[in-house]
Design an enzyme around this catalytic site. Structure first.
Site, PDB file in Angstrom:
ATOM      1  N   TYR A 147       0.936  56.850 -46.568  1.00 14.54           N
ATOM      2  CA  TYR A 147      -0.386  56.258 -46.378  1.00 14.54           C
ATOM      3  C   TYR A 147      -0.377  55.437 -45.099  1.00 14.54           C
ATOM      4  CZ  TYR A 147      -5.092  55.212 -47.626  1.00 14.54           C
ATOM      5  OH  TYR A 147      -6.453  55.154 -47.582  1.00 14.54           O
TER       6      TYR A 147
ATOM      7  N   LYS B 248      -4.404  59.028 -50.872  1.00  6.91           N
ATOM      8  CA  LYS B 248      -4.851  58.122 -51.939  1.00  6.91           C
ATOM      9  C   LYS B 248      -4.442  58.640 -53.311  1.00  6.91           C
ATOM     10  CE  LYS B 248      -7.417  54.774 -50.012  1.00  6.91           C
ATOM     11  NZ  LYS B 248      -7.442  53.349 -50.305  1.00  6.91           N
TER      12      LYS B 248
ATOM     13  N   GLU C 277     -14.457  57.336 -50.221  1.00 10.82           N
ATOM     14  CA  GLU C 277     -13.426  56.843 -49.310  1.00 10.82           C
ATOM     15  C   GLU C 277     -13.805  57.095 -47.855  1.00 10.82           C
ATOM     16  OE1 GLU C 277     -10.145  54.684 -48.703  1.00 10.82           O
ATOM     17  OE2 GLU C 277     -10.815  55.272 -50.693  1.00 10.82           O
ATOM     18  N   ASP C 278     -13.792  56.035 -47.052  1.00 13.22           N
ATOM     19  CA  ASP C 278     -13.989  56.125 -45.603  1.00 13.22           C
ATOM     20  C   ASP C 278     -15.315  56.782 -45.199  1.00 13.22           C
ATOM     21  OD1 ASP C 278     -11.725  54.734 -45.199  1.00 13.22           O
ATOM     22  OD2 ASP C 278     -10.480  56.393 -44.540  1.00 13.22           O
TER      23      ASP C 278
ATOM     24  N   ASP D  25     -13.414  52.250 -52.543  1.00 12.19           N
ATOM     25  CA  ASP D  25     -12.218  51.452 -52.293  1.00 12.19           C
ATOM     26  C   ASP D  25     -12.379  50.556 -51.077  1.00 12.19           C
ATOM     27  OD1 ASP D  25      -9.538  50.725 -52.994  1.00 12.19           O
ATOM     28  OD2 ASP D  25      -8.844  51.864 -51.263  1.00 12.19           O
TER      29      ASP D  25
ATOM     30  N   ASN E 156      -6.858  48.282 -40.434  1.00  7.41           N
ATOM     31  CA  ASN E 156      -5.834  49.326 -40.337  1.00  7.41           C
ATOM     32  C   ASN E 156      -6.238  50.345 -39.274  1.00  7.41           C
ATOM     33  OD1 ASN E 156      -4.030  48.572 -42.476  1.00  7.41           O
ATOM     34  ND2 ASN E 156      -5.623  49.174 -43.928  1.00  7.41           N
TER      35      ASN E 156
END
Length: 589
Positions: A137, A208, A280-281, A303, A445
């Site tokens: 990850y 994930k 996600e994203d 998330d 990140n």
């Protein structure tokens, strides 16, 4: 004999065989004799024995098959004679992985392992989680997504594009597993801090879900990674000959909304009410809308908004033992007012409201946000996006973060901007001048996008800071003392959170479940951790941590009447542990 066989071969002889593309082997099904224009049937075998067993990642054990298993499953001669147990296989593979110098090579080695031996992959990841987590990850997965077209070998999840409009339910049925419990889906528009990576964002759902299994114990066969490809606005990818997605600009508006609507409807129709869909994203403008739209009709979780918020709140609650005082005694300043920043701020305000028994509108006033235009204040309210408006407080305009630090005098500084090195020396020194122990959380990140490094935080505050980041940093020595930076990694929360939803049979996600998860994580930090300046427990205990989080989340689901798994288990921690997937090899009949 030859003349007899010649008749059976339709006139072909050993000396003069019929021509064959495949080197002389009889072409029973006609694949080799067929021209490119002719159709052939892709025959396959379904019985897991012999050669097919060695090619089945769910059941393959490599050289760990016993002599009895080799005899019973037609493996004799297909493997060298040595029998090597799983523990020794693990040792050899870890040595091989450590020999690679480039993180992306380690990532590819791990993905190759997952494709040939699923249990060994998870055994490695569970037993070496602190070493391998940054590989499977963040930060390595970011580079993997950027180069996904070049390193792509075989599909690891489902790709649903605009071409599948009207038949998404059929596409879902193409996936071989039927009992899906967790789906992680992305549209690739905001991958980590790297921007729009389109179809190549698949590395994120894959990574994930590997953590859902390794850290949370959800069965691999119950996990489904999905990428929704609506195009990309990344010109570099559109011009890349190896790009694997649709070569068009992103679909937006009604076209996008209708595709997502069809997808969410098909998911519920195919997998039922209790399947967890983790967004996600997604870009800010879609992330909030999707969570708001489907939060009341589906079991959904974002998330980036909720998971990040929960793990940061846990760190803040734990840090109070070092900072002193109650949550409501502290003032928060955020750099970044996107989905992560506003999500964290809202959860902190909710916890503050719960602890102080004060209205949410009041506790929000302890939290200030800075975006690209400066401090968010009431005079800017009309021009703000809807998710920023609750944070527009009465104050004169302030144009930058340094001015905001001096004006607001925060005790806690949180970065979620996605822009690296924005916590400058001047800003950190200003924060240290007004706090005995400033809490600095640089959450963006991957590592290159972190607002500051651990070394900068400790050096610029002269060792006073309590520091945590989104990506990992090595320990730092300052004036003879070693500081161990914490990592506010979402992997602390979402695997246990998801497990809690699964074991309780929850049908919706509630904010109180997120607060319960934060409190459970904060409760796992020991005095020994605090002495090192840590506000998160070590990842080496992650399965125990996940079980405790799952138990608290499940308990809250039962309390709220959202659980369907009845009767409620007496000991939820033990029940969570008993439900966890084990990667140890099974013995075959």
């Amino acid at each position: 004999m030859e003349s007899t066989l010649k008749d059976l071969r339709d006139g072909a002889s050993v000396l003069h065989p019929k021509s064959s593309v495949a080197g002389g082997v009889t072409d029973i099904y006609g694949e080799d004799a067929a021209t490119e224009d002719q159709l052939v049937t892709p025959w396959t075998f379904s019985v897991a024995s012999g050669y097919s067993l060695l090619r089945d990642p769910q059941h393959n054990k490599g050289l760990a098959f016993t002599e009895r298993e080799r005899d019973a499953h037609y493996l004799c001669g297909l493997l060298p004679p040595a029998i090597i147990p799983q523990q020794l296989q693990e040792k050899k593979l870890m040595q091989n992985i450590r020999n690679y110098q480039v993180p992306l090579q380690k990532y590819m080695a791990m993905m190759d392992l997952e494709e040939r031996n699923e249990r060994l992959f998870y055994k490695l990841l569970i037993d070496n989680v602190e070493e391998l987590l940054p590989i499977v990850y963040t930060p390595t997965v970011g580079e993997a997504c950027q180069k996904y077209g070049s390193i792509f070998k075989r599909p690891q999840g489902l790709y649903i594009s605009l071409k599948e409009r009207g038949k998404i339910l059929e596409v879902l049925k193409n996936w071989p597993q039927r009992s899906i419990q967790v789906i992680v889906v992305t549209d690739g528009e905001r991958i980590l801090g790297l921007g729009d990576l389109g179809c190549q964002g698949m590395g994120i759902p894959v990574g994930k879900l590997a953590l859902y299994t390794a850290l949370g114990g959800v069965r691999p066969s119950a996990c489904l990674p999905i990428t929704i490809d609506v195009g990309t606005n990344n010109e570099t990818l559109l011009n890349d000959e190896f790009y694997i997605g649709l070569r068009q600009k992103r679909a937006t508006g009604q076209e996008y909304a209708e595709l997502l609507q069809e997808f969410m409807t098909a998911v519920k129709q195919n997998y039922g009410e209790k399947v967890l869909v983790q967004f996600e994203d997604f870009a800010n403008h879609n992330a909030f809308e999707l969570l708001a739209k489907y939060g009341t009709t589906h079991l959904v979780f974002n998330d980036d908004i909720q998971g990040t918020a929960s793990v940061v709140l846990a760190g803040v609650v734990a840090a109070l033992k070092l900072l002193g005082g109650k949550l409501s005694d502290h003032t928060f300043l955020f750099l970044g007012a996107g989905e992560a920043g506003t999500g964290i701020a809202e959860l902190i305000a909710l916890e503050m409201s719960k602890q102080a028994k004060a209205p949410l509108e009041e506790t929000r006033k302890k939290i200030w946000l800075v975006d690209s235009k400066g401090l968010i204040v009431s005079s800017r309210k009309e021009s703000l996006q809807h998710f920023k408006k609750p944070w527009a407080h009465e104050h004169e305009p302030v144009k930058d973060l340094l001015g905001a630090v001096k004006a607001i005098k925060p005790t806690i500084l949180i970065g979620s901007s996605g822009v690296g090195r924005t916590f400058t020396k001047e800003i950190i020194e200003a924060l240290a001048s007004i706090n005995e122990k400033p809490l600095i959380m640089a959450l963006s990140n991957p590592t290159s996008q972190s607002e500051c490094t651990a070394e900068e935080a400790y050096n610029w505050t002269k060792g006073k800071a309590i520091f945590a980041s989104g990506s990992p940093f090595d320990p730092v020595e300052y004036e003879g003392k070693v500081f161990v930076p914490g990592q506010a990694n979402n992997a602390y929360i979402f695997p246990g959170f998801g497990l809690g939803l699964v074991i309780s049979g929850a049908i919706r996600v509630h904010d109180d479940m997120l607060l319960s998860a934060s409190e459970a994580l904060a409760g796992q930090v020991t005095e020994e951790n605090f002495e090192k300046g840590l506000i998160y427990p070590p990842f080496s205990n992650i399965r125990k941590i996940s079980a405790n989080i799952a138990a608290k989340v499940a308990a809250k689901a039962y309390e709220l009447g959202l659980a369907t798994h009845l009767p409620r288990p007496t000991d939820l921690v033990k029940y969570a542990e008993s439900c966890m997937y084990s990667p140890v090899y099974r013995n075959y009949r």
